[in-house]
Write an enzyme that holds these catalytic residues in place. Structure first.
Site, PDB file in Angstrom:
ATOM      1  N   HIS A 113       8.872   3.560  -2.957  1.00 16.45           N
ATOM      2  CA  HIS A 113       8.367   3.064  -1.480  1.00 16.45           C
ATOM      3  C   HIS A 113       7.727   4.479  -0.441  1.00 16.45           C
ATOM      4  CE1 HIS A 113       8.663   0.497   2.138  1.00 16.45           C
ATOM      5  NE2 HIS A 113       7.830   0.252   1.386  1.00 16.45           N
ATOM      6  N   GLU A 139       3.812   5.220  -4.274  1.00 11.66           N
ATOM      7  CA  GLU A 139       3.421   4.606  -3.661  1.00 11.66           C
ATOM      8  C   GLU A 139       1.910   4.805  -2.448  1.00 11.66           C
ATOM      9  OE1 GLU A 139       4.811   1.487  -0.181  1.00 11.66           O
ATOM     10  OE2 GLU A 139       3.476  -0.310  -0.828  1.00 11.66           O
ATOM     11  N   ASP A 163      -0.381   3.646   0.974  1.00 10.70           N
ATOM     12  CA  ASP A 163      -1.279   2.639   1.697  1.00 10.70           C
ATOM     13  C   ASP A 163      -2.132   3.259   2.177  1.00 10.70           C
ATOM     14  OD1 ASP A 163       1.093   0.255   1.904  1.00 10.70           O
ATOM     15  OD2 ASP A 163       2.554   2.013   3.052  1.00 10.70           O
ATOM     16  N   HIS A 184       1.188   4.476   5.947  1.00 10.10           N
ATOM     17  CA  HIS A 184       1.839   2.531   6.643  1.00 10.10           C
ATOM     18  C   HIS A 184       0.727   1.997   7.540  1.00 10.10           C
ATOM     19  CE1 HIS A 184       4.232  -1.486   7.257  1.00 10.10           C
ATOM     20  NE2 HIS A 184       4.328  -0.518   6.559  1.00 10.10           N
ATOM     21  N   GLU A 243      -2.097   0.463  -1.831  1.00  5.31           N
ATOM     22  CA  GLU A 243      -2.176  -1.294  -0.692  1.00  5.31           C
ATOM     23  C   GLU A 243      -3.156  -1.165  -0.221  1.00  5.31           C
ATOM     24  OE1 GLU A 243       1.360  -2.466   1.533  1.00  5.31           O
ATOM     25  OE2 GLU A 243       0.373  -3.541   2.547  1.00  5.31           O
TER      26      GLU A 243
HETATM   27 CA    CA Z   1       3.207  -0.909   1.337  1.00  5.37          CA
END
Ligand code: CA
Length: 316
Positions: A11, A38, A40, A53, A144
């Site tokens: 994460h 991950e 963002d 993020h 994301e």
């Molecule tokens: Ca995220």
């Protein structure tokens, strides 16, 4: 990782150890053995994609010191108001609270220390692909699409930019080592059915009260909502409280039934966020928490700030 192994998703990188979304945190996550890392994704003023993020810069960089006049009326500094060159001139650091001084997680990497930078999405994926080559592993990416409706209101189609970049870097089919995630169901559907994306898609689930998007998460969690979602997505990304009530009186967590409902609809379940320094009630350690979610709830993957701890728990 093999087909039925639980996917450990780093994460924001291994952000339990190094500032979130820095290349250092990503390289460390790769070294610790994470299966996916991950990203963002947010767009700059010159339509470059960076890995951050928030749509804001102020909690994780020195933007307020470097460009003190460049905030909006709400006092926040928006990624969208800065060109990539300006963002590259910022120092990134461990996330701070709203007061801009204290670290959110006091026991982690000291905030304000280090010469970290905000990476572009391309830079980060190139790093992971390079490490895959040099280590012989195939660590996946897990981008994301952040606040697509907000980005559109700012004049940029972030999904189109992201899909072009991913295609350019070799991510095109369901077999590629990638999950693409989004909180906004309208956008997830658009990505699949209008933009023709073939990648594995994960619909993130929040609470309607968060104001994250117009999506009705209460409906999505129903059997009917999940069946409908399965026509678009390959999995769901709920927060842990949607899978288990962890504050039961006897201290024992209890399943909400969402994992089995999602499995019945053919959806994978990748909950967020597993943190050693922010355990929900009912668990004494991150290992215990991971083991419970994996063995009792049968989750398919998990987002964690501490990928090494999660991997060790799963191995046991
Ligand atoms: Ca995220």
């Amino acid at each position: 990782m093999s087909g039925n192994e639980v996917a450990v998703i780093a994460h924001r990188g291994a952000c339990g150890y190094l500032p979130e979304h820095t290349l250092e945190a990503k390289a460390y996550a790769h070294a610790l053995g994470a299966h996916y890392i991950e990203q963002d994704v947010v767009a700059t003023r010159d339509d470059q994609l960076v890995v951050l993020h928030d749509i804001h810069l102020d909690r994780v960089t020195n933007v307020a010191e470097k460009f003190p006049e460049r905030h909006r009326d709400d006092g926040r500094f928006y990624v969208r108001d800065f060109d990539l060159g300006e963002i590259k001139s910022l120092t990134a650091w461990e996330r701070r609270k709203d007061n801009g001084i204290d670290a959110v997680y006091a026991g982690r990497f000291p905030t304000g220390v280090g010469e970290f930078r905000v990476p572009t999405l391309r830079q980060e994926i190139k790093l992971i692909q390079g490490l895959n080559q040099s280590t012989g592993r195939n660590v996946g990416i897990y981008p994301e699409i952040k606040s697509p409706a907000w980005h559109r209101s700012e004049g940029v189609d972030i999904s189109v930019l992201a899909l072009q970049l991913l295609d350019d870097l070799g991510y095109r089919t369901k077999n590629d080592a990638i999950f693409l995630q989004c909180f906004d169901l309208t956008e997830t559907r658009r990505i699949r059915h209008e933009l023709g994306c073939q990648l594995k898609l994960v619909q993130l689930l929040g609470e309607n009260s968060w104001g994250e998007s117009d999506t009705d998460y209460n409906y999505l969690k129903t059997a009917e909502g999940l069946r409908e979602l399965a026509k678009t997505a390959d999995g769901i990304g709920p927060w842990i409280g949607q899978l288990a009530n962890t504050a039961e009186v006897d201290g024992q967590p209890v399943s909400t039934g969402l994992v089995s409902a999602a499995h019945s609809a053919g959806l994978k379940v990748h909950p967020y966020t597993f943190r050693a320094d922010e355990l929900p009630p009912g668990f004494e350690s991150l290992e215990e928490m991971v083991s419970w979610f994996v063995e009792i709830l049968k989750i398919d993957g998990l987002f964690t700030d501490f990928p090494d701890v999660a991997l060790a728990a799963i191995k046991r």
